[in-house]
Each structure stands twice: as C-alpha cells, then as structure tokens.
Write a protein that holds these residues in place. Structure first.
Motif, PDB file in Angstrom:
ATOM      1  N   VAL A 198       0.783  -1.269   0.054  1.00 61.43           N
ATOM      2  CA  VAL A 198      -0.135   0.165   0.090  1.00 61.43           C
ATOM      3  C   VAL A 198       0.835   1.365   0.105  1.00 61.43           C
ATOM      4  CG1 VAL A 198      -1.734   1.401   1.228  1.00 61.43           C
ATOM      5  CG2 VAL A 198      -1.864  -1.162   1.326  1.00 61.43           C
ATOM      6  N   PHE A 199       0.692   2.153  -0.908  1.00 61.68           N
ATOM      7  CA  PHE A 199       1.214   3.198  -1.032  1.00 61.68           C
ATOM      8  C   PHE A 199       0.469   4.531  -0.603  1.00 61.68           C
ATOM      9  CE2 PHE A 199       3.547   0.600  -3.949  1.00 61.68           C
ATOM     10  CZ  PHE A 199       4.747   0.999  -4.109  1.00 61.68           C
ATOM     11  N   LEU A 200       1.020   5.163   0.553  1.00 61.00           N
ATOM     12  CA  LEU A 200       0.416   6.207   1.116  1.00 61.00           C
ATOM     13  C   LEU A 200       1.115   7.545   1.082  1.00 61.00           C
ATOM     14  CD1 LEU A 200      -1.159   6.315   4.763  1.00 61.00           C
ATOM     15  CD2 LEU A 200       0.209   8.237   3.903  1.00 61.00           C
ATOM     16  N   PHE A 201       0.587   8.580   0.698  1.00 52.20           N
ATOM     17  CA  PHE A 201       1.279  10.019   0.443  1.00 52.20           C
ATOM     18  C   PHE A 201       0.187  11.055   0.593  1.00 52.20           C
ATOM     19  CE2 PHE A 201      -0.224   8.285  -3.936  1.00 52.20           C
ATOM     20  CZ  PHE A 201      -0.637   9.429  -4.272  1.00 52.20           C
ATOM     21  N   GLY A 202       0.996  12.309   0.873  1.00 53.29           N
ATOM     22  CA  GLY A 202       0.340  13.487   0.897  1.00 53.29           C
ATOM     23  C   GLY A 202      -0.848  13.360   2.327  1.00 53.29           C
ATOM     24  N   GLY A 203      -1.431  14.369   2.294  1.00 54.98           N
ATOM     25  CA  GLY A 203      -2.402  14.571   3.451  1.00 54.98           C
ATOM     26  C   GLY A 203      -1.962  15.804   4.334  1.00 54.98           C
ATOM     27  N   THR A 204      -2.586  16.016   5.373  1.00 56.66           N
ATOM     28  CA  THR A 204      -2.249  17.038   6.386  1.00 56.66           C
ATOM     29  C   THR A 204      -2.509  16.567   7.750  1.00 56.66           C
ATOM     30  OG1 THR A 204      -2.857  19.486   6.978  1.00 56.66           O
ATOM     31  CG2 THR A 204      -4.671  18.081   6.692  1.00 56.66           C
ATOM     32  N   SER A 205      -1.625  17.198   8.562  1.00 56.31           N
ATOM     33  CA  SER A 205      -1.527  16.647  10.042  1.00 56.31           C
ATOM     34  C   SER A 205      -1.517  18.120  10.949  1.00 56.31           C
ATOM     35  CB  SER A 205      -0.329  15.769  10.458  1.00 56.31           C
ATOM     36  OG  SER A 205      -0.392  14.623   9.706  1.00 56.31           O
ATOM     37  N   PRO A 206      -1.792  17.766  12.150  1.00 56.78           N
ATOM     38  CA  PRO A 206      -1.407  18.785  13.290  1.00 56.78           C
ATOM     39  C   PRO A 206       0.197  18.951  13.230  1.00 56.78           C
ATOM     40  CG  PRO A 206      -2.909  17.213  14.317  1.00 56.78           C
ATOM     41  CD  PRO A 206      -2.258  16.658  12.880  1.00 56.78           C
ATOM     42  N   TYR A 207       0.736  20.290  13.300  1.00 55.30           N
ATOM     43  CA  TYR A 207       1.967  20.522  13.261  1.00 55.30           C
ATOM     44  C   TYR A 207       2.588  20.216  14.643  1.00 55.30           C
ATOM     45  CZ  TYR A 207       6.416  23.146  12.390  1.00 55.30           C
ATOM     46  OH  TYR A 207       7.554  23.075  12.367  1.00 55.30           O
ATOM     47  N   GLN A 208       3.810  19.414  14.296  1.00 56.00           N
ATOM     48  CA  GLN A 208       4.116  18.980  15.620  1.00 56.00           C
ATOM     49  C   GLN A 208       5.572  19.595  16.186  1.00 56.00           C
ATOM     50  OE1 GLN A 208       3.157  16.418  17.757  1.00 56.00           O
ATOM     51  NE2 GLN A 208       1.270  16.271  15.947  1.00 56.00           N
ATOM     52  N   SER A 259      -1.138  27.702  10.731  1.00 57.64           N
ATOM     53  CA  SER A 259       0.057  27.202  11.332  1.00 57.64           C
ATOM     54  C   SER A 259      -0.168  26.298  12.159  1.00 57.64           C
ATOM     55  CB  SER A 259       0.774  28.394  12.165  1.00 57.64           C
ATOM     56  OG  SER A 259       0.345  28.631  13.441  1.00 57.64           O
ATOM     57  N   LYS A 260      -1.158  25.766  12.615  1.00 53.71           N
ATOM     58  CA  LYS A 260      -1.360  24.573  13.113  1.00 53.71           C
ATOM     59  C   LYS A 260      -1.683  23.272  12.540  1.00 53.71           C
ATOM     60  CE  LYS A 260      -4.514  27.040  16.777  1.00 53.71           C
ATOM     61  NZ  LYS A 260      -5.810  27.102  17.301  1.00 53.71           N
ATOM     62  N   LEU A 261      -1.733  23.451  11.111  1.00 54.43           N
ATOM     63  CA  LEU A 261      -1.533  22.324  10.326  1.00 54.43           C
ATOM     64  C   LEU A 261      -0.385  22.154   9.465  1.00 54.43           C
ATOM     65  CD1 LEU A 261      -5.439  22.031   9.460  1.00 54.43           C
ATOM     66  CD2 LEU A 261      -4.089  20.599  11.026  1.00 54.43           C
ATOM     67  N   MET A 262       0.049  21.104   9.065  1.00 56.50           N
ATOM     68  CA  MET A 262       1.155  20.879   8.008  1.00 56.50           C
ATOM     69  C   MET A 262       0.837  19.964   6.908  1.00 56.50           C
ATOM     70  SD  MET A 262       4.118  18.697   9.778  1.00 56.50           S
ATOM     71  CE  MET A 262       4.933  18.582   8.079  1.00 56.50           C
ATOM     72  N   ASP A 263       1.075  20.453   5.573  1.00 60.25           N
ATOM     73  CA  ASP A 263       0.845  19.557   4.465  1.00 60.25           C
ATOM     74  C   ASP A 263       1.975  18.622   4.258  1.00 60.25           C
ATOM     75  OD1 ASP A 263      -1.377  21.011   4.454  1.00 60.25           O
ATOM     76  OD2 ASP A 263      -0.754  22.365   2.568  1.00 60.25           O
ATOM     77  N   HIS A 264       1.759  17.640   3.881  1.00 60.08           N
ATOM     78  CA  HIS A 264       2.822  16.451   3.817  1.00 60.08           C
ATOM     79  C   HIS A 264       3.301  16.210   2.447  1.00 60.08           C
ATOM     80  CE1 HIS A 264       2.749  15.104   7.766  1.00 60.08           C
ATOM     81  NE2 HIS A 264       1.604  15.096   7.781  1.00 60.08           N
ATOM     82  N   ASN A 265       4.698  16.132   2.278  1.00 56.36           N
ATOM     83  CA  ASN A 265       5.198  15.608   1.015  1.00 56.36           C
ATOM     84  C   ASN A 265       5.784  14.209   0.855  1.00 56.36           C
ATOM     85  OD1 ASN A 265       7.546  16.039   2.271  1.00 56.36           O
ATOM     86  ND2 ASN A 265       8.521  17.484   0.771  1.00 56.36           N
TER      87      ASN A 265
END
Length: 400
Positions: free
Chosen positions: A312-322, A340-346
């Motif tokens: 399974v290939f998982l990519f992208g999305g957004t998360s709470p900034y850590q 600024s509470k969320l970050m987009d993933h690469n």
C-alpha cells in the motif's frame, strides 16, 4: 457496540519505506494503472485556488519510488479546453487503463464535467456524456463496478447541501443515470469513502449534519458501514462486531484480498486526527484493529492510499503541526493566510502486507545504518532507492 478491549491482530504487515520530497498535496485524487500511481490535483496551503489553471499530474514509479511531474500546459479559456482546472475534493477511477476525473472544486466553484486521462499518451480528453448528469459537487465518492462508475454523496454546489444520492455513469456508452434505490440509504454526507467488493459498494465514514442535507456547523460523524447491492439497488446495513472505528472523515479506504481497510482521517467533534488501521471483513462483518510493524505515518487526513500487489502506497495529506516555530515564521504564515496549526505532507509511506525475507533484511540494514558498500550492485541500488528522498517539493523549514 464496539468491545472495550480491541482485537489487535498480530501480523507481518510492515511499514517499510518512508521518503520525503514528493508532491505536497492535500485532498488530491490518485489511481493505479499497472505499476504506476497517478496523482491529480489537490491543494497545498497558501497557493491561490481562485484563478483557474491546469490541473497538475504527478506520476510515481512504484519500482524505484521516484516521482515526476508532467509539464503543465498553458491555456486561457478553461471552457474550451480538454484539460481540467486545478481542483480538490474530486475523484479519480481507472477503467480499461484509462483514468476518469469527475467533480471537485477550486475556491470559486465546483465542477461536474467528465475528464479522461490516457496514461499511454499522457493526454487529456473530455468525453461527451448524456443522460441525467449529477450536479456539481466535491467531497463525493466514486468506484467502478461492472463498467459503471458509481458516484455517491458529496456537497452539492448549487443547492448548498449534502447529498445521499447515487448516480452511475456507464463508461462504455457515457450515459449518466440516477439510481433509484430501496432501503434506508447512508445519511447525507461528504468526505466519506466508497469501495467496490464484488457487486457491492461499501460506504464508510464522512461528515454529515444533524439537520440532514443542510450545513449548520453541527456535524455528525457516522461509524456505521453500509453497502449498496448494485445488482438489486438495495441498501444494506450489516450488523457489525469487533473493534468498530470512531466515526471520521477524509480517511483512506482500500481493498486488499476482499477485505476493506480504513486508515487515518479526522473527527471534528473531538478534534482528533488518526493514524490507526482497521480491517473490515465483509464475510463476518467484523472490524479488527490491526497491529503493524515499523514506524507508521503520522496522524493525518486527506491523504491517498493505493494498493499495488501486496503493498500500500500512502502519500500526502495534512496533520497537526508537531514542531516548534519562531514568532516570525508564525507571523509570516498568518500573513499568507496559512493555518500554522496544520502542515501539508510531501512524504510517502509503504505498508507491505507480505514482506519478503529480502525486504526484512533490507530494513535491518537501513534501521541499523549498516555498511552495505560490499554488497552486490543490485542490492545496493535497492537500498539506495529506499532511503533517497524525492525532489518534487522542498522540505518545510518552520523551525526558529
């Protein structure tokens, strides 16, 4: 009711590869054709989604884990082109090795025009359709059963409401029809998931409202699973047992060996992102919380999960900034309209359902940073591609 003690299933599923530097995208749509993954559109926080510009296309070679972006064409009049404009909340399905994009929106309006992408020629077309065309929407779902693309739910732009309707597009004749169903349908919702298992379309999760089709900000998050028998047009709600997941939206759902899996998502009532993995058996109607090996992805929503073979290939999305950000960075983000509470993933993660001994040995070498310079070139190449980041997008530099 879910049991108080979860049925955590021990298994060999292993999170193996984790690479940064892929396309930084949220709420995109992706599909597998042969051994490649094609990702379409989505958004990246801070970009302009009011003006219309051509949709971007990113392609992942699942053999060497390399992303590349197709050149983006230029055009002025989007009403006369066969290239879709950049959008989010749309769907992508594969049929006979062609990809069909439908729905979605930018910050100005939603769309209900059908687009087709040919992976052989890397070109777009806009097939002529007829019949009862669904209203423009985003946050709907789509899956292919018996040469038909079934569309369920979403948020309708013109009516400003959630939907619980089913439409089907015959991908051979390009005729849309409204499906008259029997039984109680899933509640009005968007950002749910729909997956095909045999002739059934399984619906799980999503965001609804206490006032049904209308958006009052009093959200509902159902954790019931339902399916439409597309042969009879009857909705069913099986009685489930086991570890029933908390209701969520913007999760990923995929099918592996006739079982349904749900990863991640978000529940707005408790303001919680997830990175759990559940399995649903359509034979026993049982939910099982899965235990995996390796380091799982961070809690996130609006990512993509695609099955290629046993992986399974998982990519992208957004998360709470850590991380920690300086005052200046927070101020700059605020001025740009970025939360600024969320970050987009690469990043990209790979979950291997049946890792080989070769893969497990490679993980030992990587995790323990062992010297592999004396190994054969083929093995060194495999190890290099498993740890070498992509360069489609740059890492975020949010630390002060």
């Amino acid at each position: 009711m879910a049991s108080s003690i979860p049925h955590i299933q021990a298994c060999r599923m292993y999170w193996t590869v984790h690479l940064e530097g892929g396309p930084r995208r949220v709420n995109h749509a992706a599909v597998v054709v042969l051994d490649k993954i094609y990702s379409f559109g989505g958004y990246c926080t801070g970009e302009n989604y009011q003006r219309k510009r051509p949709m971007d296309v990113h392609i992942l070679n699942t053999g060497n884990y390399r992303w590349h972006a197709l050149p983006t064409p230029e055009y002025n009049d989007v009403t006369k082109t066969t290239v879709p404009y950049q959008r989010y909340g749309h769907t992508a399905v594969e049929h006979e090795q062609k990809i069909y994009i439908w729905g979605g929106r930018n910050d100005e309006a939603a769309c209900n025009r059908l687009f087709c992408f040919n992976p052989d020629t890397l070109t777009w077309s806009s097939p002529k359709v007829s019949g009862m065309i669904p209203a423009a929407r985003d946050g709907h779902s789509a899956c292919v059963i018996n040469n038909q693309m079934f569309v369920f739910g979403g948020f309708e732009e013109q009516m400003d409401r959630f939907s619980q309707d089913v439409y089907a597009l015959d991908l051979r004749t390009m005729v849309w029809r409204y499906i008259i169903t029997q039984g109680d349908p899933p509640s009005y919702r968007d950002f749910h998931s729909a997956n095909a298992i045999d002739d059934r379309m399984y619906i799980f999760g999503g965001r609804g409202d206490v006032y049904g089709p209308y958006h009052s900000q009093e959200e509902l998050y159902s954790n019931s699973i339902m399916y439409l028998d597309t042969a009879t047009g009857v909705w069913h709600q099986p009685r489930t047992t086991g570890d029933i997941p908390l209701g969520r939206r913007s999760h990923s759902a995929f099918v592996y060996k006739n079982s349904l899996y749900v990863f991640g998502g978000y529940n707005g009532l408790c303001d919680e992102h997830f990175n759990d993995l559940y399995q649903f058996s359509p034979v026993t109607n049982t939910w099982t919380l899965m235990q995996t090996l390796g380091k799982p992805p961070s809690r996130r929503r609006r990512q993509s999960c695609l099955v290629v073979g046993d992986r399974v290939f998982l990519f992208g999305g957004t998360s709470p900034y850590q991380g920690q950000m300086s005052y200046q960075v927070i101020e700059d983000l605020y001025n740009e309209g970025i939360d600024s509470k969320l970050m987009d993933h690469n990043d990209m993660h790979i979950l291997d359902f049946a890792p080989s001994l070769r893969t497990l040995c490679a993980m030992i070498v990587i995790n323990n940073q062992l010297d592999y310079s004396s190994l054969p070139e083929e093995l060194r190449w495999e190890l290099r591609v498993m740890v070498t980041p992509n360069s489609i997008s740059r890492p975020l530099n949010n630390t002060g």
